[in-house]
Motif scaffolding. Sequence first.
Motif, short mmCIF file in Angstrom:
data_model
loop_
_atom_site.label_atom_id
_atom_site.label_comp_id
_atom_site.label_asym_id
_atom_site.label_seq_id
_atom_site.Cartn_x
_atom_site.Cartn_y
_atom_site.Cartn_z
N ARG A 132 0.83 -1.20 0.00
CA ARG A 132 0.00 0.00 0.00
C ARG A 132 0.87 1.26 0.00
NH1 ARG A 132 -3.23 3.71 2.54
NH2 ARG A 132 -5.47 3.55 2.09
N GLY A 133 1.98 1.20 0.72
CA GLY A 133 2.91 2.33 0.70
C GLY A 133 3.49 2.56 -0.69
N ALA A 134 3.73 1.46 -1.42
CA ALA A 134 4.24 1.59 -2.79
C ALA A 134 3.20 2.22 -3.70
CB ALA A 134 4.64 0.22 -3.33
N VAL A 135 1.93 1.84 -3.51
CA VAL A 135 0.85 2.44 -4.31
C VAL A 135 0.77 3.94 -4.04
CG1 VAL A 135 -1.64 2.48 -4.70
CG2 VAL A 135 -0.47 0.29 -4.40
N SER A 136 0.83 4.33 -2.77
CA SER A 136 0.77 5.75 -2.41
C SER A 136 1.94 6.52 -3.00
CB SER A 136 0.77 5.90 -0.89
OG SER A 136 -0.39 5.34 -0.31
N GLU A 137 3.12 5.92 -2.95
CA GLU A 137 4.32 6.59 -3.48
C GLU A 137 4.21 6.80 -4.99
OE1 GLU A 137 9.15 5.74 -3.84
OE2 GLU A 137 7.94 4.62 -2.37
N ALA A 138 3.72 5.77 -5.71
CA ALA A 138 3.57 5.89 -7.16
C ALA A 138 2.53 6.95 -7.52
CB ALA A 138 3.17 4.54 -7.76
N LEU A 139 1.44 7.01 -6.75
CA LEU A 139 0.40 8.01 -7.02
C LEU A 139 0.91 9.42 -6.72
CD1 LEU A 139 -2.75 6.17 -5.61
CD2 LEU A 139 -2.25 6.68 -8.00
N GLN A 140 1.72 9.57 -5.68
CA GLN A 140 2.30 10.88 -5.37
C GLN A 140 3.21 11.34 -6.51
OE1 GLN A 140 4.23 10.48 -1.56
NE2 GLN A 140 2.30 10.23 -0.45
N ALA A 141 3.98 10.40 -7.07
CA ALA A 141 4.85 10.74 -8.21
C ALA A 141 4.01 11.15 -9.42
CB ALA A 141 5.74 9.54 -8.55
N LEU A 142 2.90 10.45 -9.63
CA LEU A 142 2.00 10.79 -10.73
C LEU A 142 1.42 12.19 -10.55
CD1 LEU A 142 0.32 9.79 -13.26
CD2 LEU A 142 -1.44 9.18 -11.61
N VAL A 143 0.95 12.48 -9.34
CA VAL A 143 0.36 13.80 -9.06
C VAL A 143 1.40 14.90 -9.24
CG1 VAL A 143 -0.63 15.25 -7.25
CG2 VAL A 143 -1.43 12.90 -7.54
N SER A 144 2.64 14.65 -8.78
CA SER A 144 3.71 15.63 -8.95
C SER A 144 3.98 15.89 -10.43
CB SER A 144 4.98 15.12 -8.27
OG SER A 144 6.04 16.02 -8.46
N PHE A 145 3.99 14.84 -11.23
CA PHE A 145 4.19 14.97 -12.68
C PHE A 145 3.07 15.80 -13.28
CE2 PHE A 145 4.11 13.90 -17.07
CZ PHE A 145 5.36 13.42 -17.43
N ARG A 146 1.84 15.51 -12.90
CA ARG A 146 0.69 16.22 -13.45
C ARG A 146 0.65 17.68 -12.97
NH1 ARG A 146 -4.03 12.14 -14.36
NH2 ARG A 146 -5.36 13.70 -13.42
N THR A 147 1.15 17.94 -11.76
CA THR A 147 1.18 19.31 -11.25
C THR A 147 2.11 20.17 -12.10
OG1 THR A 147 0.70 18.56 -8.99
CG2 THR A 147 1.69 20.74 -9.25
N GLN A 148 3.27 19.61 -12.44
CA GLN A 148 4.22 20.34 -13.30
C GLN A 148 3.60 20.60 -14.67
OE1 GLN A 148 7.92 18.17 -13.45
NE2 GLN A 148 8.12 18.09 -11.23
N GLU A 149 2.93 19.59 -15.21
CA GLU A 149 2.29 19.78 -16.52
C GLU A 149 1.16 20.80 -16.42
OE1 GLU A 149 -0.25 17.26 -19.83
OE2 GLU A 149 1.09 16.19 -18.46
N GLY A 150 0.46 20.79 -15.28
CA GLY A 150 -0.64 21.74 -15.08
C GLY A 150 -0.16 23.18 -15.08
N ALA A 151 1.01 23.42 -14.47
CA ALA A 151 1.56 24.77 -14.45
C ALA A 151 1.88 25.25 -15.87
CB ALA A 151 2.81 24.80 -13.59
N ALA A 152 2.44 24.34 -16.68
CA ALA A 152 2.73 24.70 -18.08
C ALA A 152 1.43 24.92 -18.85
CB ALA A 152 3.55 23.59 -18.73
N LEU A 153 0.41 24.13 -18.52
CA LEU A 153 -0.88 24.26 -19.18
C LEU A 153 -1.54 25.60 -18.84
CD1 LEU A 153 -2.46 22.37 -21.06
CD2 LEU A 153 -3.70 21.55 -19.06
N GLU A 154 -1.41 26.03 -17.61
CA GLU A 154 -1.98 27.31 -17.19
C GLU A 154 -1.34 28.47 -17.96
OE1 GLU A 154 -2.83 29.90 -13.12
OE2 GLU A 154 -1.47 28.19 -13.08
N ARG A 155 -0.03 28.39 -18.12
CA ARG A 155 0.67 29.44 -18.90
C ARG A 155 0.17 29.44 -20.35
NH1 ARG A 155 5.05 27.42 -15.80
NH2 ARG A 155 5.78 26.14 -17.54
N LYS A 156 -0.05 28.25 -20.90
CA LYS A 156 -0.53 28.15 -22.28
C LYS A 156 -1.92 28.74 -22.41
CE LYS A 156 0.03 26.36 -26.47
NZ LYS A 156 1.13 26.75 -27.38
#
Length: 289
Positions: A132-156
């Motif tokens: 379960r800790g591995a699942v949480s860690e992978a999801l946190q990495a996914l959210v972090s990736f999407r947050t960075q993309e979201g910032a670029a999307l907002e600028r666009k």
Amino acid sequence: MTGYGKAVVAYKDKKINVEVKSLNSKQLDLQTRIAPLYREKEMEMRQMVAQAVVRGKVDFSLWIERDATVDATPINAALVENYYRQMLDISQRTGIPMSADPFYTLLRMPDVLTRSEQEVVQLSDEEWAVARGAVSEALQALVSFRTQEGAALERKFTEKIDNIQMLLAEIESYEKGRVEKIRQRITEGLQQIPGVDYDKNRLEQELIYYIEKLDISEEKQRLTNHLKYFRETMAEPAGQGKKLGFIAQEMGREINTTGSKSNQAEMQNIVVKMKDELEQIKEQVLNAL
């Protein structure tokens, strides 16, 4: 919204791998590939993904890698010897020659490759806590990736909204002289018809009616409001992607109406540019949560 996250944790003699990939989609579309031992926890893992991802086409994988030195299947040496003696005895009695490579045949005989201990068939609370800790860690990495993309999307998005705002301002300069051009074009057309006498008061009334039908003041005001609302929605907490899509649709309606009422080539060219900017917003709005 596209994203990727992966986590690897060790538990005793194995590694637990979790990988999450996401692509843009209007709804949450979750596909899972889970190792048999952990399938009893699939619903809990689905809930974790749904809370973290909200929407998107998601591929979730959980698999196990074992230590090869521990996981290797043992050879039953006593059984191999027994099979070999039987094969040798049959060969001597029947005259059938032994194979040049008897091991090839022996290793294919029943029960030669067996495990000395039974595979664990029940998931322990301790192991599930690690997984379960591995699942949480992978999801946190996914959210972090999407947050960075979201910032670029907002600028666009901000860039495209700014461009539409500037193009809308350009229309006003052509709109001001449009009434006089319409009056002049109709008057010149009437003058070219010989022997036609017309009532100037009635002409003015018809011009007013015609100009009112071509008036885009309301469309400009509504489009300005939509542009402002789009900016405000981007500033709200995550999860406004669908709302941004609806606002973009309303913006498209006002731009299309403006284009249908524009009877000048310059204004229509500006409308085409606005449509191009809006289309780029629509293409990317599915990537927003």
